[in-house]
Design a protein around this motif. Structure first.
Motif, PDB file in Angstrom:
ATOM      1  N   LEU A 188      77.272  10.851  41.152  1.00 48.48           N
ATOM      2  CA  LEU A 188      77.436   9.804  40.125  1.00 48.48           C
ATOM      3  C   LEU A 188      76.100   9.115  39.847  1.00 48.48           C
ATOM      4  O   LEU A 188      75.791   8.759  38.707  1.00 48.48           O
ATOM      5  N   CYS A 189      75.310   8.969  40.895  1.00 46.30           N
ATOM      6  CA  CYS A 189      73.975   8.382  40.748  1.00 46.30           C
ATOM      7  C   CYS A 189      73.089   9.269  39.872  1.00 46.30           C
ATOM      8  O   CYS A 189      72.425   8.783  38.954  1.00 46.30           O
ATOM      9  N   LEU A 190      73.103  10.580  40.127  1.00 42.13           N
ATOM     10  CA  LEU A 190      72.301  11.504  39.301  1.00 42.13           C
ATOM     11  C   LEU A 190      72.705  11.407  37.835  1.00 42.13           C
ATOM     12  O   LEU A 190      71.886  11.548  36.932  1.00 42.13           O
ATOM     13  N   MET A 191      73.997  11.170  37.612  1.00 48.38           N
ATOM     14  CA  MET A 191      74.505  11.080  36.240  1.00 48.38           C
ATOM     15  C   MET A 191      74.062   9.784  35.561  1.00 48.38           C
ATOM     16  O   MET A 191      74.173   9.665  34.340  1.00 48.38           O
ATOM     17  N   LYS A 192      73.561   8.861  36.342  1.00 49.24           N
ATOM     18  CA  LYS A 192      73.084   7.593  35.757  1.00 49.24           C
ATOM     19  C   LYS A 192      71.565   7.531  35.665  1.00 49.24           C
ATOM     20  O   LYS A 192      71.026   6.723  34.899  1.00 49.24           O
ATOM     21  N   LEU A 193      70.890   8.363  36.426  1.00 46.42           N
ATOM     22  CA  LEU A 193      69.419   8.336  36.385  1.00 46.42           C
ATOM     23  C   LEU A 193      68.933   8.975  35.090  1.00 46.42           C
ATOM     24  O   LEU A 193      69.300  10.101  34.772  1.00 46.42           O
ATOM     25  N   PRO A 194      68.087   8.283  34.349  1.00 46.31           N
ATOM     26  CA  PRO A 194      67.653   8.808  33.057  1.00 46.31           C
ATOM     27  C   PRO A 194      66.905  10.141  33.179  1.00 46.31           C
ATOM     28  O   PRO A 194      66.161  10.363  34.130  1.00 46.31           O
ATOM     29  N   ALA A 195      67.125  11.002  32.204  1.00 42.65           N
ATOM     30  CA  ALA A 195      66.367  12.253  32.124  1.00 42.65           C
ATOM     31  C   ALA A 195      64.909  11.926  31.830  1.00 42.65           C
ATOM     32  O   ALA A 195      64.605  10.953  31.127  1.00 42.65           O
ATOM     33  N   THR A 196      64.013  12.753  32.385  1.00 41.54           N
ATOM     34  CA  THR A 196      62.584  12.475  32.210  1.00 41.54           C
ATOM     35  C   THR A 196      61.803  13.663  31.683  1.00 41.54           C
ATOM     36  O   THR A 196      60.614  13.560  31.411  1.00 41.54           O
ATOM     37  N   LEU A 197      62.444  14.808  31.553  1.00 38.08           N
ATOM     38  CA  LEU A 197      61.697  16.039  31.290  1.00 38.08           C
ATOM     39  C   LEU A 197      61.766  16.516  29.841  1.00 38.08           C
ATOM     40  O   LEU A 197      61.126  17.499  29.483  1.00 38.08           O
ATOM     41  N   GLY A 198      62.532  15.838  29.039  1.00 41.55           N
ATOM     42  CA  GLY A 198      62.590  16.226  27.622  1.00 41.55           C
ATOM     43  C   GLY A 198      63.329  17.523  27.351  1.00 41.55           C
ATOM     44  O   GLY A 198      63.104  18.167  26.325  1.00 41.55           O
ATOM     45  N   LEU A 199      64.202  17.926  28.256  1.00 42.68           N
ATOM     46  CA  LEU A 199      64.980  19.156  28.023  1.00 42.68           C
ATOM     47  C   LEU A 199      66.100  18.863  27.025  1.00 42.68           C
ATOM     48  O   LEU A 199      66.763  17.822  27.107  1.00 42.68           O
ATOM     49  N   ASN A 200      66.312  19.786  26.130  1.00 39.79           N
ATOM     50  CA  ASN A 200      67.244  19.538  25.027  1.00 39.79           C
ATOM     51  C   ASN A 200      68.624  19.123  25.487  1.00 39.79           C
ATOM     52  O   ASN A 200      69.245  19.782  26.326  1.00 39.79           O
ATOM     53  N   SER A 216      55.592  20.750  37.850  1.00 41.24           N
ATOM     54  CA  SER A 216      56.560  20.276  38.817  1.00 41.24           C
ATOM     55  C   SER A 216      56.437  18.777  38.984  1.00 41.24           C
ATOM     56  O   SER A 216      55.396  18.198  38.736  1.00 41.24           O
ATOM     57  N   THR A 217      57.514  18.157  39.394  1.00 40.82           N
ATOM     58  CA  THR A 217      57.489  16.712  39.540  1.00 40.82           C
ATOM     59  C   THR A 217      57.876  16.255  40.935  1.00 40.82           C
ATOM     60  O   THR A 217      57.633  15.134  41.301  1.00 40.82           O
ATOM     61  N   LEU A 218      58.492  17.141  41.698  1.00 45.45           N
ATOM     62  CA  LEU A 218      59.021  16.695  42.979  1.00 45.45           C
ATOM     63  C   LEU A 218      58.424  17.484  44.125  1.00 45.45           C
ATOM     64  O   LEU A 218      58.384  18.695  44.097  1.00 45.45           O
ATOM     65  N   ALA A 219      58.011  16.763  45.105  1.00 44.82           N
ATOM     66  CA  ALA A 219      57.599  17.451  46.318  1.00 44.82           C
ATOM     67  C   ALA A 219      58.834  17.711  47.172  1.00 44.82           C
ATOM     68  O   ALA A 219      59.787  16.953  47.145  1.00 44.82           O
ATOM     69  N   VAL A 220      58.809  18.786  47.893  1.00 49.96           N
ATOM     70  CA  VAL A 220      59.899  19.071  48.818  1.00 49.96           C
ATOM     71  C   VAL A 220      59.659  18.254  50.078  1.00 49.96           C
ATOM     72  O   VAL A 220      58.576  18.246  50.625  1.00 49.96           O
ATOM     73  N   SER A 221      60.682  17.558  50.532  1.00 53.76           N
ATOM     74  CA  SER A 221      60.454  16.598  51.604  1.00 53.76           C
ATOM     75  C   SER A 221      61.039  17.027  52.939  1.00 53.76           C
ATOM     76  O   SER A 221      61.079  16.258  53.866  1.00 53.76           O
ATOM     77  N   THR A 222      61.503  18.261  53.002  1.00 57.61           N
ATOM     78  CA  THR A 222      62.082  18.714  54.259  1.00 57.61           C
ATOM     79  C   THR A 222      61.025  18.676  55.366  1.00 57.61           C
ATOM     80  O   THR A 222      59.928  19.178  55.175  1.00 57.61           O
ATOM     81  N   PRO A 223      61.353  18.094  56.504  1.00 56.82           N
ATOM     82  CA  PRO A 223      60.368  18.012  57.589  1.00 56.82           C
ATOM     83  C   PRO A 223      59.922  19.401  58.035  1.00 56.82           C
ATOM     84  O   PRO A 223      60.733  20.299  58.174  1.00 56.82           O
ATOM     85  N   ARG A 224      58.670  19.572  58.248  1.00 53.33           N
ATOM     86  CA  ARG A 224      58.178  20.844  58.779  1.00 53.33           C
ATOM     87  C   ARG A 224      56.830  20.632  59.441  1.00 53.33           C
ATOM     88  O   ARG A 224      56.179  19.624  59.253  1.00 53.33           O
ATOM     89  N   THR A 225      56.462  21.594  60.210  1.00 52.54           N
ATOM     90  CA  THR A 225      55.220  21.465  60.955  1.00 52.54           C
ATOM     91  C   THR A 225      54.049  21.848  60.072  1.00 52.54           C
ATOM     92  O   THR A 225      54.213  22.336  58.960  1.00 52.54           O
ATOM     93  N   ALA A 226      52.850  21.650  60.634  1.00 55.16           N
ATOM     94  CA  ALA A 226      51.646  21.863  59.842  1.00 55.16           C
ATOM     95  C   ALA A 226      51.511  23.308  59.374  1.00 55.16           C
ATOM     96  O   ALA A 226      50.962  23.571  58.317  1.00 55.16           O
ATOM     97  N   ASN A 227      52.031  24.238  60.143  1.00 54.04           N
ATOM     98  CA  ASN A 227      51.879  25.635  59.727  1.00 54.04           C
ATOM     99  C   ASN A 227      52.991  26.069  58.782  1.00 54.04           C
ATOM    100  O   ASN A 227      53.086  27.230  58.419  1.00 54.04           O
TER     101      ASN A 227
END
Ligand SMILES: [Cu+2]
Length: 357
Positions: free
Chosen positions: A56-68, A17-28
């Motif tokens: 449109l931004c996602l379409m400009k961000l380079p791929a990083t995962l090597g998926l065909n 995995s490369t991305l942490a989920v950033s949704t706010p949540r409590t310690a539990n």
């Protein structure tokens, strides 16, 4: 049917995995600040612009995962769907797409500065009249109908986008095309959703939801949206499947907490007995077997549904048996962290943290 061809053998390698989920949540782990997912037609012009710009931004961000075949982040999301189509349209269908919508929402927020929630398309509002939908507005929406013969869209923010995946499993430059069909879009009507809400068990609900409410949206737009393998190449896909997720959640809410753990269905693609195109229980065999209503609407060529040699080996599914279970792993190919079905049964935490308003 075409899909029986593609369900022969596919899958892919498991990745990290490369991305942490950033949704706010409590310690539990409980989620506290839920993202408010709203219908597209309630968005202000500015909100619509912000969302479109994020794609449109996602379409400009380079791929990083090597998926065909992928050249950008938008196509990496699409690749998750393309290479796993035969194993994500069975019992896991609704949960897998729920996580894919979350992945898209996370990417536009974390990587493209979008501050809102994933919108959905209120398809009941437009059923029978997709051609006049706000979603297909050429200025404030996703562009309108395609232009024959190829159906490539010629207006809107994505008219010049060259998609690297599709049709089917093919890789190579192609346009976003559409063949909007108002008659087919009638399958998105309220009555078909209400029919599904009568279902008491998940194993009855998921094929019902996939049949008319789901296929009505895909078939009503047509073209790339009608491609069961690479449909996430049309940005409308994310509004459509977020709508379907809302439909699913509203069914779950009818019987909580029981429906936070009710799961089942075959792990590989395929409708259970009693469902499926051609036996009188559903709409014409579009998406799963041909163009809507046998019309001339574009459908990917049959050869594009043959799994190509580059497909990686079978993904570990967490439960190798035939039945979908709560421990079934939903593979996100590294775009976000994988999750188990148990992790995405509840949209209100701890992993997911949103609500429909
Ligand atoms: Cu779909």
């Amino acid at each position: 049917m075409l899909f029986s061809l593609v369900s022969l053998l596919l899958a892919t390698s498991s990745t990290g995995s490369t991305l942490a989920v950033s949704t706010p949540r409590t310690a539990n782990g409980a989620c506290t600040t839920k993202l408010q997912r709203r219908a597209w037609h309630t968005f202000s012009v500015e909100e619509k612009k912000a969302y479109v710009n994020a794609d449109l931004c996602l379409m400009k961000l380079p791929a990083t995962l090597g998926l065909n075949g992928t050249k950008n982040r938008f196509e990496e999301l699409q690749a998750i769907h393309q290479v796993q189509s035969s194993i994500t349209h069975g019992g896991a269908f609704l949960l897998y797409h729920r996580l894919l919508m979350h992945a898209h929402e996370q990417l536009i927020r974390n990587e493209c500065g979008y501050t809102g929630a994933q919108p959905y398309w209120d398809e009941v509002r437009d059923a029978g009249n997709f051609s006049q939908s706000d979603v297909l507005d050429p200025v404030t929406g996703f562009g309108g109908n395609g232009v024959r013969p190829n159906g490539c869209i010629a207006d809107g923010p994505f008219a010049n986008y060259t998609n690297g995946l599709g049709p089917g499993y093919f890789l190579g430059d192609n346009c976003i095309n559409r063949f909007v069909n108002d008659t087919t879009s009638l399958f998105a009507s309220r009555r078909y959703i209400d029919e599904c809400y009568e279902k008491k068990k998940f194993v009855e609900f998921w094929p019902c939801a996939e049949m008319n409410p789901h296929n009505g949206g895909h078939g009503g737009v047509g073209g790339k949206m009608l491609d069961p393998i690479s449909s996430p190449g049309d940005p409308i896909f994310y509004l459509h499947h977020t709508w379907l997720d809302k439909v699913f959640w509203e069914w779950q809410v009818l019987d909580l907490p029981a429906r936070l753990t009710d799961i089942g269905g075959r792990t590989i693609q395929g409708f259970p007995p009693g469902f499926g195109p051609g036996n009188g229980t559903g709409p014409p065999p579009f998406e799963w077997g041909g163009p809507p209503g046998g019309s001339s609407a574009w459908f990917p060529p049959p050869e594009s549904f043959i799994p190509p040699a580059w497909l990686p080996p079978q993904i570990p599914q967490g439960n190798p048996g035939n039945e979908t279970t709560l421990t079934h792993v939903l593979n996100m190919l590294g775009v976000i962290e994988n999750a188990r079905i148990a992790d995405v049964m509840d949209i209100g935490g701890p992993l997911l943290c949103y609500e429909y308003v």
